[in-house]
Design a protein around this motif. Structure first.
Motif, mmCIF file in Angstrom:
data_model
loop_
_atom_site.group_PDB
_atom_site.id
_atom_site.type_symbol
_atom_site.label_atom_id
_atom_site.label_comp_id
_atom_site.label_asym_id
_atom_site.label_seq_id
_atom_site.Cartn_x
_atom_site.Cartn_y
_atom_site.Cartn_z
ATOM 1 N N PRO A 1 66.007 34.015 70.217
ATOM 2 C CA PRO A 1 65.763 33.829 68.836
ATOM 3 C C PRO A 1 64.238 34.237 68.416
ATOM 4 C CG PRO A 1 67.198 32.227 69.492
ATOM 5 C CD PRO A 1 66.979 32.808 70.769
ATOM 6 N N ALA A 2 63.495 33.886 69.357
ATOM 7 C CA ALA A 2 62.033 34.087 69.293
ATOM 8 C C ALA A 2 61.605 35.416 69.237
ATOM 9 C CB ALA A 2 61.193 33.133 70.400
ATOM 10 N N ASP A 3 62.307 36.047 70.291
ATOM 11 C CA ASP A 3 62.070 37.465 70.245
ATOM 12 C C ASP A 3 62.343 38.316 68.964
ATOM 13 O OD1 ASP A 3 61.016 37.341 72.868
ATOM 14 O OD2 ASP A 3 62.850 37.877 74.034
ATOM 15 N N ALA A 4 63.664 37.781 68.303
ATOM 16 C CA ALA A 4 64.093 38.539 67.291
ATOM 17 C C ALA A 4 63.054 37.948 66.164
ATOM 18 C CB ALA A 4 65.435 37.780 66.753
ATOM 19 N N LEU A 5 62.615 37.012 65.951
ATOM 20 C CA LEU A 5 61.446 36.685 65.013
ATOM 21 C C LEU A 5 60.118 37.619 65.222
ATOM 22 C CD1 LEU A 5 60.814 34.882 62.478
ATOM 23 C CD2 LEU A 5 59.766 33.454 64.539
ATOM 24 N N ARG A 6 60.029 37.902 66.534
ATOM 25 C CA ARG A 6 58.750 38.862 66.873
ATOM 26 C C ARG A 6 58.977 40.261 66.364
ATOM 27 N NH1 ARG A 6 58.234 42.013 70.732
ATOM 28 N NH2 ARG A 6 59.823 41.141 71.864
ATOM 29 N N LYS A 7 60.315 40.604 66.617
ATOM 30 C CA LYS A 7 60.650 42.070 66.317
ATOM 31 C C LYS A 7 60.812 42.026 64.842
ATOM 32 C CE LYS A 7 63.236 42.921 70.553
ATOM 33 N NZ LYS A 7 64.695 43.043 71.277
ATOM 34 N N GLN A 8 61.300 41.041 64.121
ATOM 35 C CA GLN A 8 61.159 41.079 62.539
ATOM 36 C C GLN A 8 59.793 41.274 62.050
ATOM 37 O OE1 GLN A 8 63.481 37.864 60.825
ATOM 38 N NE2 GLN A 8 62.124 37.866 59.069
ATOM 39 N N TYR A 9 58.839 40.410 62.650
ATOM 40 C CA TYR A 9 57.188 40.425 62.330
ATOM 41 C C TYR A 9 56.712 41.932 62.559
ATOM 42 C CZ TYR A 9 52.364 40.816 62.818
ATOM 43 O OH TYR A 9 51.016 40.947 62.483
ATOM 44 N N ARG A 10 57.245 42.361 63.716
ATOM 45 C CA ARG A 10 56.936 43.773 63.971
ATOM 46 C C ARG A 10 57.037 44.793 62.950
ATOM 47 N NH1 ARG A 10 52.267 45.367 66.720
ATOM 48 N NH2 ARG A 10 52.160 47.130 65.039
ATOM 49 N N LEU A 11 58.301 44.720 62.541
ATOM 50 C CA LEU A 11 59.024 45.764 61.733
ATOM 51 C C LEU A 11 58.258 45.571 60.141
ATOM 52 C CD1 LEU A 11 62.797 45.536 62.391
ATOM 53 C CD2 LEU A 11 61.318 47.667 62.852
ATOM 54 N N ILE B 1 47.998 39.979 51.383
ATOM 55 C CA ILE B 1 49.039 40.460 52.111
ATOM 56 C C ILE B 1 48.432 40.336 53.692
ATOM 57 C CG2 ILE B 1 50.164 42.518 53.202
ATOM 58 C CD1 ILE B 1 50.415 43.555 50.015
ATOM 59 N N ASP B 2 47.288 40.492 53.899
ATOM 60 C CA ASP B 2 47.002 40.286 55.284
ATOM 61 C C ASP B 2 46.626 38.960 55.744
ATOM 62 O OD1 ASP B 2 45.725 41.022 57.583
ATOM 63 O OD2 ASP B 2 43.558 41.329 56.876
ATOM 64 N N LEU B 3 46.643 38.059 54.882
ATOM 65 C CA LEU B 3 46.454 36.314 55.184
ATOM 66 C C LEU B 3 48.249 36.157 55.379
ATOM 67 C CD1 LEU B 3 45.315 34.135 55.497
ATOM 68 C CD2 LEU B 3 45.473 33.314 53.186
ATOM 69 N N LYS B 4 48.923 36.675 54.625
ATOM 70 C CA LYS B 4 50.602 36.411 54.901
ATOM 71 C C LYS B 4 50.963 36.740 56.245
ATOM 72 C CE LYS B 4 55.028 36.687 52.750
ATOM 73 N NZ LYS B 4 55.846 37.081 51.242
ATOM 74 N N SER B 5 50.365 38.035 56.491
ATOM 75 C CA SER B 5 50.910 38.669 57.767
ATOM 76 C C SER B 5 50.617 37.899 58.933
ATOM 77 C CB SER B 5 50.514 40.168 57.876
ATOM 78 O OG SER B 5 50.726 40.608 59.129
ATOM 79 N N MET B 6 49.252 37.518 59.151
ATOM 80 C CA MET B 6 48.567 36.657 60.087
ATOM 81 C C MET B 6 49.368 35.438 60.327
ATOM 82 S SD MET B 6 44.777 34.869 60.290
ATOM 83 C CE MET B 6 45.486 33.462 59.026
ATOM 84 N N LYS B 7 49.923 34.636 59.008
ATOM 85 C CA LYS B 7 50.591 33.442 59.193
ATOM 86 C C LYS B 7 51.977 33.858 59.618
ATOM 87 C CE LYS B 7 48.353 30.960 55.417
ATOM 88 N NZ LYS B 7 48.447 30.644 54.080
ATOM 89 N N GLU B 8 52.601 34.812 59.506
ATOM 90 C CA GLU B 8 53.838 35.417 60.029
ATOM 91 C C GLU B 8 53.794 35.418 61.462
ATOM 92 O OE1 GLU B 8 55.312 38.816 57.955
ATOM 93 O OE2 GLU B 8 55.548 37.686 56.182
ATOM 94 N N LEU B 9 52.768 36.148 61.943
ATOM 95 C CA LEU B 9 52.496 36.364 63.461
ATOM 96 C C LEU B 9 52.268 35.013 64.326
ATOM 97 C CD1 LEU B 9 51.702 38.162 65.772
ATOM 98 C CD2 LEU B 9 49.493 38.361 65.139
ATOM 99 N N LYS B 10 51.588 34.166 63.506
ATOM 100 C CA LYS B 10 51.160 32.753 64.197
ATOM 101 C C LYS B 10 52.610 32.029 64.308
ATOM 102 C CE LYS B 10 48.680 28.437 63.589
ATOM 103 N NZ LYS B 10 47.742 27.534 62.624
#
Length: 375
Positions: free
Chosen positions: A133-143, A160-169
């Motif tokens: 599940p964690a890997d799936a979340l990471r792949k979703q972020y990467r896409l 958008i940069d701030l939102k992306s950073m929070k998604e990565l976190k």
């Protein structure tokens, strides 16, 4: 940490190889096959993680005979190793453990893990399953990130940069939580402990600290356990909530940094970088803009470079070239930063007027948001 002996007895004409004495040696056997008729297989430690091996640990070898090779010997517990065959092949890391294990190497799969059927690597399959599940979340972020990159290139709009950073976190937090959950259910998992050890290279947080406590006493007392604890203790010194240790660094004139260097500012960003670090250099323009905006409100930046001796002139040139007007210091050869397990650059530490660390790992857009809310 006690020194642990390892004895390796090789097939063919290789002699007994011993590193000291221990009372807890156990036999192991590696029966291997490879898609080569002849050659030599080396069994290598990771030279960057010498704490995992006894003092004096050296690579060892066995001959390939009609696609087969064999190692027999004694170890006191699992040892993380790599296989290498000349310039044809090097594997990813794999655990060699007491008992029998069969290793299958395909030299076309360079830098991939060999097939290894021992209990430690079987445990790796359970570990990998728990992190799906964690890997799936990471792949979703990467896409999502890749799609944004195709639109905006390297410079995202700030929101958008701030939102992306929070998604990565969030992906980091999900990964850490998954490892903690696995350790709770599998306190004797050497593989999970090794993954924690590797992950601590990226810094400490409370979840990772709690994960270590979930392992069995036997594992925590092992060589790997003690090396992991050492990383935790060093990394924790620069975690949020801690008082920043004094770095023994000097400025361009060779003057040591002052004890009270943070006292005159409400918030100070410690920017750890080096002259050939492109991600470090990429954020300089943003940092200059942020400093110009918040300098009068009590914000300052202090740069600390970890350049090696041979790059001192490059450090000085970079300061001039990129017009870095905030105070700059040199941690020659990264001696100071290595005390705190800092290996990723740039690294940022935001401290308050009392020198207490209030945030870490801030990108420029994250820093801007923090300053907007706290100054």
């Amino acid at each position: 940490m006690k020194k642990i002996a390892v004895a390796l007895i090789f097939a063919s004409s290789f002699p007994l190889f011993t590193l000291g004495q221990t009372n807890s040696l156990k036999n192991f056997t590696i029966s291997g096959e490879v898609n080569l008729d002849t050659g030599t297989v080396q069994l290598l430690p990771n030279e960057l993680n010498t704490a995992l091996y006894p003092t004096g640990f050296k690579p060892v070898s066995a001959k390939i005979n009609k696609g087969k090779f064999k190692f027999n010997g004694q170890i006191d517990g699992p040892v993380w190793m790599y296989f290498k065959i000349g310039d044809k092949y090097q594997s990813a890391g794999t655990a060699i453990s007491p008992g029998e294990q069969h290793i299958s190497i395909d030299t076309a799969l360079n830098y991939k893990g060999p097939i290894n059927d021992n209990l430690v690597m079987k445990d790796a399959k359970s570990y990998d399953q728990s992190l799906i599940p964690a890997d799936a979340l990471r792949k979703q972020y990467r896409l999502h990130y890749d799609s944004l990159f195709s639109i905006y290139g390297r410079k995202f709009p700030e929101e958008i940069d701030l939102k992306s950073m929070k998604e990565l976190k969030a992906t980091y937090e999900a990964n850490d939580a998954a490892i903690l959950s696995f350790a709770k259910e599998n306190p004797n998992s050497y593989y999970a402990l090794y993954q924690l050890y590797a992950l601590l290279n990226f810094g400490y947080n409370a979840t990772l600290g709690n994960t270590f406590e979930r392992f069995s006493t036997t594992l925590k007392d092992s060589r790997l356990g003690q090396a992991t604890l050492e990383r935790i203790l060093s990394s924790k010194q620069i975690a949020v909530g801690e008082i920043l240790p004094k770095f023994n660094v000097v400025d361009l004139r060779g003057v040591k940094i002052a004890d009270n260097v943070y006292n005159s500012n409400k918030l100070t960003l410690i920017d750890l970088w080096y002259s050939h670090c492109m991600p470090c250099i990429a954020q300089f323009e943003d940092l200059k803009g942020i400093r110009n905006t918040y300098l009068d409100k009590g914000f300052e930046i202090i740069g600390i470079s970890t350049d090696k001796t041979k790059y001192i002139e490059d450090w000085k040139l970079a300061i001039d070239k990129y017009k870095l007007t905030w105070p700059q210091y040199l941690d020659l050869n990264g001696i100071e930063t290595s005390k705190y397990n800092i290996h990723i650059f740039p690294t940022s530490l935001l401290v308050n007027q009392q020198g207490k660390i209030v945030a870490t790992g801030l990108t420029p857009v994250g820093l801007k948001e923090f300053l907007k809310e706290n100054l």
